[in-house]
Design a protein around this motif. Structure first.
Motif, short mmCIF file in Angstrom:
data_model
loop_
_atom_site.label_atom_id
_atom_site.label_comp_id
_atom_site.label_asym_id
_atom_site.label_seq_id
_atom_site.Cartn_x
_atom_site.Cartn_y
_atom_site.Cartn_z
N SER A 1 -49.95 -114.65 17.33
CA SER A 1 -48.85 -114.70 18.40
C SER A 1 -47.87 -114.30 18.01
CB SER A 1 -48.48 -116.12 18.79
OG SER A 1 -47.90 -116.71 18.01
N ASP A 2 -46.77 -113.98 18.76
CA ASP A 2 -45.58 -113.16 18.51
C ASP A 2 -44.94 -113.68 17.03
OD1 ASP A 2 -42.86 -112.14 18.47
OD2 ASP A 2 -42.28 -113.16 20.24
N HIS A 3 -44.69 -112.82 16.14
CA HIS A 3 -44.19 -113.00 14.89
C HIS A 3 -42.95 -113.44 14.96
CE1 HIS A 3 -47.81 -111.58 12.85
NE2 HIS A 3 -47.76 -110.55 13.61
N ASN A 4 -42.28 -113.27 15.85
CA ASN A 4 -40.75 -113.67 15.81
C ASN A 4 -40.91 -115.22 16.27
OD1 ASN A 4 -39.03 -111.37 15.26
ND2 ASN A 4 -39.53 -110.91 17.28
N PHE A 5 -41.76 -115.82 16.85
CA PHE A 5 -42.05 -117.06 17.56
C PHE A 5 -42.42 -117.79 16.02
CE2 PHE A 5 -45.13 -120.56 18.72
CZ PHE A 5 -44.30 -121.24 19.31
N ILE A 6 -43.19 -117.40 15.27
CA ILE A 6 -43.89 -117.89 13.99
C ILE A 6 -42.33 -118.23 13.26
CG2 ILE A 6 -45.13 -117.88 11.90
CD1 ILE A 6 -46.65 -118.53 14.41
N ARG A 7 -41.56 -117.00 12.67
CA ARG A 7 -40.54 -116.91 11.91
C ARG A 7 -39.71 -117.88 12.35
NH1 ARG A 7 -35.90 -115.03 12.86
NH2 ARG A 7 -36.59 -113.58 14.57
N GLU A 8 -39.03 -117.97 13.68
CA GLU A 8 -38.22 -118.86 14.12
C GLU A 8 -38.77 -120.24 13.91
OE1 GLU A 8 -37.76 -117.84 18.31
OE2 GLU A 8 -36.64 -115.87 17.88
N GLN A 9 -40.05 -120.63 14.08
CA GLN A 9 -40.34 -121.96 13.60
C GLN A 9 -40.28 -122.32 12.12
OE1 GLN A 9 -43.77 -123.47 15.46
NE2 GLN A 9 -43.76 -122.65 17.35
#
Length: 117
Positions: free
Chosen positions: A31-39
Protein backbone atom coordinates in the motif's frame (compact mmCIF):
# COMPACT_ATOMS: atom_id res chain seq x y z
CA UNK A 1 4.10 -12.87 28.01
CA UNK A 2 3.01 -12.02 31.53
CA UNK A 3 4.80 -15.10 32.88
CA UNK A 4 7.98 -14.10 31.01
CA UNK A 5 7.79 -10.50 32.27
CA UNK A 6 7.32 -11.78 35.82
CA UNK A 7 10.56 -13.75 35.51
CA UNK A 8 12.24 -10.36 34.99
CA UNK A 9 10.20 -8.75 37.79
CA UNK A 10 8.78 -6.31 35.22
CA UNK A 11 5.40 -5.60 33.74
CA UNK A 12 4.80 -5.63 30.02
CA UNK A 13 2.91 -3.77 27.34
CA UNK A 14 2.13 -5.14 23.91
CA UNK A 15 1.66 -2.87 20.89
CA UNK A 16 1.62 -3.51 17.17
CA UNK A 17 3.93 -1.64 14.82
CA UNK A 18 1.12 -1.04 12.36
CA UNK A 19 -2.44 -0.17 13.28
CA UNK A 20 -4.01 -1.30 10.03
CA UNK A 21 -5.32 -4.85 10.20
CA UNK A 22 -4.82 -6.99 7.12
CA UNK A 23 -4.38 -10.76 6.93
CA UNK A 24 -2.35 -10.39 3.74
CA UNK A 25 0.85 -8.65 4.85
CA UNK A 26 2.12 -8.27 1.30
CA UNK A 27 -1.02 -6.38 0.35
CA UNK A 28 -0.56 -4.10 3.36
CA UNK A 29 3.13 -3.50 2.63
CA UNK A 30 2.37 -2.79 -1.03
CA UNK A 31 0.00 0.00 0.00
CA UNK A 32 0.97 3.67 0.04
CA UNK A 33 4.43 3.94 1.64
CA UNK A 34 3.47 7.22 3.31
CA UNK A 35 0.64 5.37 5.06
CA UNK A 36 3.09 2.78 6.44
CA UNK A 37 5.65 5.46 7.39
CA UNK A 38 3.03 7.49 9.27
CA UNK A 39 1.89 4.45 11.24
CA UNK A 40 5.49 3.59 12.14
CA UNK A 41 6.11 7.19 13.27
CA UNK A 42 3.06 7.06 15.52
CA UNK A 43 4.24 3.79 17.06
CA UNK A 44 7.75 5.18 17.58
CA UNK A 45 6.32 8.20 19.39
CA UNK A 46 4.20 5.88 21.55
CA UNK A 47 7.27 3.82 22.48
CA UNK A 48 9.12 6.99 23.52
CA UNK A 49 6.24 7.93 25.82
CA UNK A 50 6.08 4.45 27.35
CA UNK A 51 9.82 4.51 28.22
CA UNK A 52 10.20 0.72 28.15
CA UNK A 53 12.88 -1.21 30.00
CA UNK A 54 13.40 -3.33 26.87
CA UNK A 55 11.70 -3.83 23.50
CA UNK A 56 11.11 -7.20 21.85
CA UNK A 57 10.27 -7.78 18.21
CA UNK A 58 9.06 -11.29 17.49
CA UNK A 59 9.12 -11.56 13.73
CA UNK A 60 11.24 -11.00 10.66
CA UNK A 61 8.29 -8.99 9.32
CA UNK A 62 8.80 -6.40 12.08
CA UNK A 63 12.56 -6.49 11.71
CA UNK A 64 12.30 -5.77 7.98
CA UNK A 65 10.28 -2.63 8.72
CA UNK A 66 12.57 -1.09 11.32
CA UNK A 67 16.09 -2.56 11.03
CA UNK A 68 18.62 -0.58 9.03
CA UNK A 69 21.03 2.35 9.25
CA UNK A 70 18.25 4.79 8.27
CA UNK A 71 15.49 3.17 10.36
CA UNK A 72 14.63 2.70 14.05
CA UNK A 73 17.41 0.25 14.85
CA UNK A 74 20.86 0.71 13.40
CA UNK A 75 22.71 -2.60 12.91
CA UNK A 76 25.87 -0.88 14.21
CA UNK A 77 24.27 -0.42 17.65
CA UNK A 78 24.56 -4.16 18.48
CA UNK A 79 26.01 -5.00 21.89
CA UNK A 80 25.66 -8.17 23.99
CA UNK A 81 22.85 -9.65 21.89
CA UNK A 82 20.70 -6.53 21.70
CA UNK A 83 20.53 -3.27 19.79
CA UNK A 84 19.55 0.26 20.78
CA UNK A 85 16.44 2.07 19.57
CA UNK A 86 17.69 5.17 17.73
CA UNK A 87 17.56 8.32 19.82
CA UNK A 88 17.17 6.38 23.10
CA UNK A 89 18.98 4.00 25.40
CA UNK A 90 16.19 1.36 25.13
CA UNK A 91 17.59 -2.11 24.37
CA UNK A 92 15.95 -3.88 21.44
CA UNK A 93 15.80 -7.66 21.04
CA UNK A 94 14.88 -9.48 17.85
CA UNK A 95 13.73 -12.94 18.86
CA UNK A 96 11.26 -15.71 18.25
CA UNK A 97 7.84 -15.34 19.83
CA UNK A 98 8.32 -15.90 23.55
CA UNK A 99 5.22 -18.10 23.67
CA UNK A 100 6.84 -20.58 21.26
CA UNK A 101 10.31 -20.66 22.87
CA UNK A 102 11.63 -23.58 24.84
CA UNK A 103 12.37 -23.06 28.53
CA UNK A 104 16.10 -23.03 27.74
CA UNK A 105 15.65 -20.34 25.05
CA UNK A 106 13.61 -18.24 27.47
CA UNK A 107 16.30 -18.51 30.16
CA UNK A 108 18.97 -17.45 27.66
CA UNK A 109 16.86 -14.46 26.60
CA UNK A 110 16.24 -13.51 30.24
CA UNK A 111 19.99 -13.57 30.90
CA UNK A 112 20.61 -11.31 27.90
CA UNK A 113 17.90 -8.90 29.06
CA UNK A 114 19.27 -8.82 32.61
CA UNK A 115 22.68 -7.79 31.22
CA UNK A 116 21.12 -4.71 29.59
CA UNK A 117 18.69 -3.45 32.23
Amino acid sequence: LEFFANKLNKGYTHINLLYAREDNRELLLDSDHNFIREQLELTYETILKLKPVAIFFFSDYCKNLIFGADRWVNPNSESNGSYILNGTNFPVFFTNDITSMTAIEQIELIRNVEKTI
